[in-house]
Design an enzyme around this catalytic site. Structure first.
Site, short mmCIF file in Angstrom:
data_model
loop_
_atom_site.label_atom_id
_atom_site.label_comp_id
_atom_site.label_asym_id
_atom_site.label_seq_id
_atom_site.Cartn_x
_atom_site.Cartn_y
_atom_site.Cartn_z
N ARG A 98 1.00 -1.58 -0.16
CA ARG A 98 0.33 0.00 0.20
C ARG A 98 0.73 1.67 -0.20
O ARG A 98 0.44 2.52 -0.47
CB ARG A 98 -0.99 0.03 0.85
CG ARG A 98 -2.01 1.32 0.96
CD ARG A 98 -3.62 1.32 0.00
NE ARG A 98 -2.47 1.37 -0.67
CZ ARG A 98 -2.92 1.00 -2.19
NH1 ARG A 98 -3.86 -0.22 -2.66
NH2 ARG A 98 -2.59 1.99 -3.07
N LYS A 133 3.69 24.57 -4.17
CA LYS A 133 2.42 23.94 -3.74
C LYS A 133 2.60 22.42 -4.13
O LYS A 133 2.41 22.68 -5.15
CB LYS A 133 1.35 24.71 -4.88
CG LYS A 133 1.67 26.78 -4.72
CD LYS A 133 0.32 26.70 -5.65
CE LYS A 133 0.16 28.54 -5.43
NZ LYS A 133 -0.39 28.95 -6.47
N LYS A 165 7.41 38.88 -3.11
CA LYS A 165 6.16 38.89 -3.77
C LYS A 165 5.14 39.80 -3.63
O LYS A 165 5.43 40.91 -2.90
CB LYS A 165 5.37 37.02 -2.90
CG LYS A 165 6.18 35.67 -3.49
CD LYS A 165 5.79 34.73 -3.06
CE LYS A 165 4.76 34.63 -4.14
NZ LYS A 165 3.95 34.15 -5.09
N GLU A 195 8.16 39.24 -7.96
CA GLU A 195 6.50 39.26 -8.85
C GLU A 195 6.25 40.36 -9.23
O GLU A 195 5.44 41.45 -8.47
CB GLU A 195 5.27 38.15 -7.83
CG GLU A 195 4.58 37.63 -8.43
CD GLU A 195 3.47 36.69 -7.20
OE1 GLU A 195 2.99 38.52 -6.94
OE2 GLU A 195 3.61 36.62 -6.85
N ASP A 216 2.60 37.93 -13.54
CA ASP A 216 1.67 37.22 -12.37
C ASP A 216 0.77 37.25 -12.84
O ASP A 216 -0.08 38.87 -13.23
CB ASP A 216 2.13 37.12 -11.03
CG ASP A 216 0.98 36.70 -10.33
OD1 ASP A 216 0.54 35.48 -10.73
OD2 ASP A 216 0.45 36.76 -9.32
#
Length: 285
Positions: A98, A133, A165, A195, A216
């Site tokens: 598994r 992510k 960012k 960004e 972006d």
């Protein structure tokens, strides 16, 4: 993948599933029973992890488990193809089944999706890259799977590179201030990426001479204008809203890199079965 780091993770995954033992398997089979099993593709896919992850899981449980054949990372498999053959103690094969399947199904799903994105832009001078992510605890495996699918890796962690960012800019006050503060702290060997979501911000980045400018969530027309403004003075990355339907148009704007969070956070696990042969006789062993 660093085997020292990987083995630590695989041990923890096995501990989570086995805990005090496999009471079902141990009740049915003795420690002398042996068998042969196959990992089989239930549909077309890009293969990854058979040797470095799946087989490794079984050998951590039992060094006596052997493999007669396995497909290498990055190979494309069709429905029904045998991805890996295993021979060993029945208890060991069942205990590791598994965990091994869960991991390589996830990995093959990422590699297969990445390959689909790469295929869409194969004739253009652009790289498909991942993001941070990723699933907590699985970043090593997920980013490796992107590479197996023909993609490339963005920074691995927050310590790998500077990326200023929108929230950094909002909290600091401007791109210029953020870049100045970063350059006072980080080594000269590290590129600075910023960004942006407007052409004015792109212009500010150029004035600051940053190494990488991220565009972006820009529409294609604005993205083309930004690439023309930059004129090769910085690496250009496109991000946001990238799908298999839109990636070609984004690549045709002339950007250097397209980052796709969906490679890792939205990939569907592949269907891989562990098919069993009958128990092995003494003569077969």
């Amino acid at each position: 993948m660093d085997s020292y780091l990987l083995d630590q993770q695989l041990h923890s995954f096995l501990r989570e599933d086995l805990e005090h033992g496999d009471i079902t398997t141990d009740a049915i089979f003795s420690d002398k029973d042996q068998a042969r099993a196959y990992f089989t593709a239930r549909h077309p896919m890009v293969v990854v992890g058979m040797e470095k992850v799946a087989w490794r899981i079984f050998t951590l449980l039992d060094p006596g488990v052997s493999t007669g054949r396995l497909l290498r990372d990055g190979k494309r498999a069709d429905k029904g193809d045998v991805l890996m053959e295993l021979t060993g103690h029945t208890r060991s094969l069942l205990r590791g089944e598994r965990v091994a399947l869960n991991l390589v199904q996830r990995m093959c799903g990422i590699a297969t999706l990445t390959a689909a994105f790469v295929d869409q832009v194969a004739d253009l001078d652009v790289k498909i890259v991942d993001t941070r992510k990723t699933t907590p605890g699985l970043r090593l495996l997920e980013k490796y799977s992107v590479r197996a699918g023909g993609g490339h890796n963005h920074r691995y962690s927050l310590s790998d590179g500077v990326m200023i960012k929108d929230n950094h800019i909002a909290a600091c006050g401007s791109i210029t201030k953020a870049v100045e503060r970063v350059r006072r702290r980080v080594p000269h060997t590290i590129k600075v990426e910023v960004e942006t979501d407007t052409l004015a911000q792109v212009e500010e980045c150029l004035a600051c001479q940053v190494g990488v400018i991220m565009l972006d969530n820009m529409d294609l027309a604005t993205m083309k204008e930004a690439v023309a403004m930059i004129q090769g003075r910085a690496t250009v990355e496109a991000s946001g809203g990238v799908s298999l339907e839109t990636v070609r148009g984004i690549a045709e704007t002339g950007v250097d890199i397209i980052s796709v969070g969906g490679l890792t956070h939205s990939a569907t696990a592949c269907d891989i079965g562990m098919d069993w042969c009958s128990a092995m006789s003494d003569q077969q062993r």
